[in-house]
Motif scaffolding. Structure first.
Motif, PDB file in Angstrom:
ATOM      1  N   ARG A 244      12.225  -5.459  11.958  1.00 46.20           N
ATOM      2  CA  ARG A 244      13.425  -4.610  11.973  1.00 46.20           C
ATOM      3  C   ARG A 244      13.955  -4.294  10.583  1.00 46.20           C
ATOM      4  N   ARG A 245      13.035  -4.270   9.610  1.00 51.28           N
ATOM      5  CA  ARG A 245      13.361  -3.834   8.252  1.00 51.28           C
ATOM      6  C   ARG A 245      12.428  -2.694   7.894  1.00 51.28           C
ATOM      7  N   VAL A 246      12.956  -1.688   7.242  1.00 57.90           N
ATOM      8  CA  VAL A 246      12.103  -0.593   6.769  1.00 57.90           C
ATOM      9  C   VAL A 246      11.354  -1.091   5.538  1.00 57.90           C
ATOM     10  N   LEU A 247      10.030  -0.967   5.602  1.00 59.89           N
ATOM     11  CA  LEU A 247       9.181  -1.342   4.471  1.00 59.89           C
ATOM     12  C   LEU A 247       8.485  -0.086   3.961  1.00 59.89           C
ATOM     13  N   THR A 248       8.639   0.188   2.685  1.00 59.95           N
ATOM     14  CA  THR A 248       8.001   1.363   2.097  1.00 59.95           C
ATOM     15  C   THR A 248       6.499   1.111   1.974  1.00 59.95           C
ATOM     16  N   ARG A 249       5.755   2.156   1.724  1.00 58.90           N
ATOM     17  CA  ARG A 249       4.310   2.007   1.508  1.00 58.90           C
ATOM     18  C   ARG A 249       4.028   1.087   0.318  1.00 58.90           C
ATOM     19  N   ASP A 250       4.789   1.261  -0.766  1.00 60.30           N
ATOM     20  CA  ASP A 250       4.592   0.403  -1.938  1.00 60.30           C
ATOM     21  C   ASP A 250       4.859  -1.056  -1.607  1.00 60.30           C
ATOM     22  N   MET A 251       5.913  -1.323  -0.854  1.00 61.65           N
ATOM     23  CA  MET A 251       6.213  -2.693  -0.453  1.00 61.65           C
ATOM     24  C   MET A 251       5.073  -3.256   0.389  1.00 61.65           C
ATOM     25  N   LEU A 252       4.584  -2.468   1.338  1.00 63.72           N
ATOM     26  CA  LEU A 252       3.490  -2.933   2.196  1.00 63.72           C
ATOM     27  C   LEU A 252       2.217  -3.185   1.397  1.00 63.72           C
ATOM     28  N   LEU A 253       1.942  -2.335   0.424  1.00 64.89           N
ATOM     29  CA  LEU A 253       0.783  -2.557  -0.444  1.00 64.89           C
ATOM     30  C   LEU A 253       0.932  -3.865  -1.223  1.00 64.89           C
ATOM     31  N   ASP A 254       2.114  -4.089  -1.787  1.00 65.71           N
ATOM     32  CA  ASP A 254       2.350  -5.330  -2.533  1.00 65.71           C
ATOM     33  C   ASP A 254       2.230  -6.553  -1.628  1.00 65.71           C
TER      34      ASP A 254
END
Length: 108
Positions: free
Chosen positions: A47-57
């Motif tokens: 239930r948190r928005v994760l950006t593509r950059d965050m997901l990559l990291d």
């Protein structure tokens, strides 16, 4: 023998130690290493928005090169594996922001 720390959501069970995903019928769903790491990153932050950059990291480490379309491809494959007829999608796209795992997650 006590049960290890599974992450449970919408009838599914994710075993971070054995790196296995069990569907609601207790069938193991085969995931690539990248799909597993991506799912774990999402399930650990529901239930948190994760950006593509965050997901990559989170899924590949901060030293990885950032190709945000790679996340989209893996996300598409992961969604297909998590899809069940008549059930709500577990991963929601948040337009212009990223992705959100929408199910409630419990650790047991």
């Amino acid at each position: 023998m006590p049960e290890r720390g599974f992450l449970r959501f919408a009838g599914w069970r994710l075993d971070p130690v054995a790196r296995q995903l069990y569907d609601p019928e207790n069938v193991i769903i085969n995931l690539s290493d990248g799909e597993f790491r991506l799912l774990l990153a999402l399930v650990e932050r529901p239930r948190r928005v994760l950006t593509r950059d965050m997901l990559l990291d989170l899924s590949r480490g901060t030293m990885s090169e950032h190709f945000d379309r790679a996340i989209d491809v893996q996300m598409s494959r992961l969604r297909k594996k998590l899809a069940r007829p008549g059930r709500e999608e577990l991963i929601r796209t948040i337009r212009n922001e990223g992705y959100m795992f929408v199910a409630e997650v419990t650790a047991k």
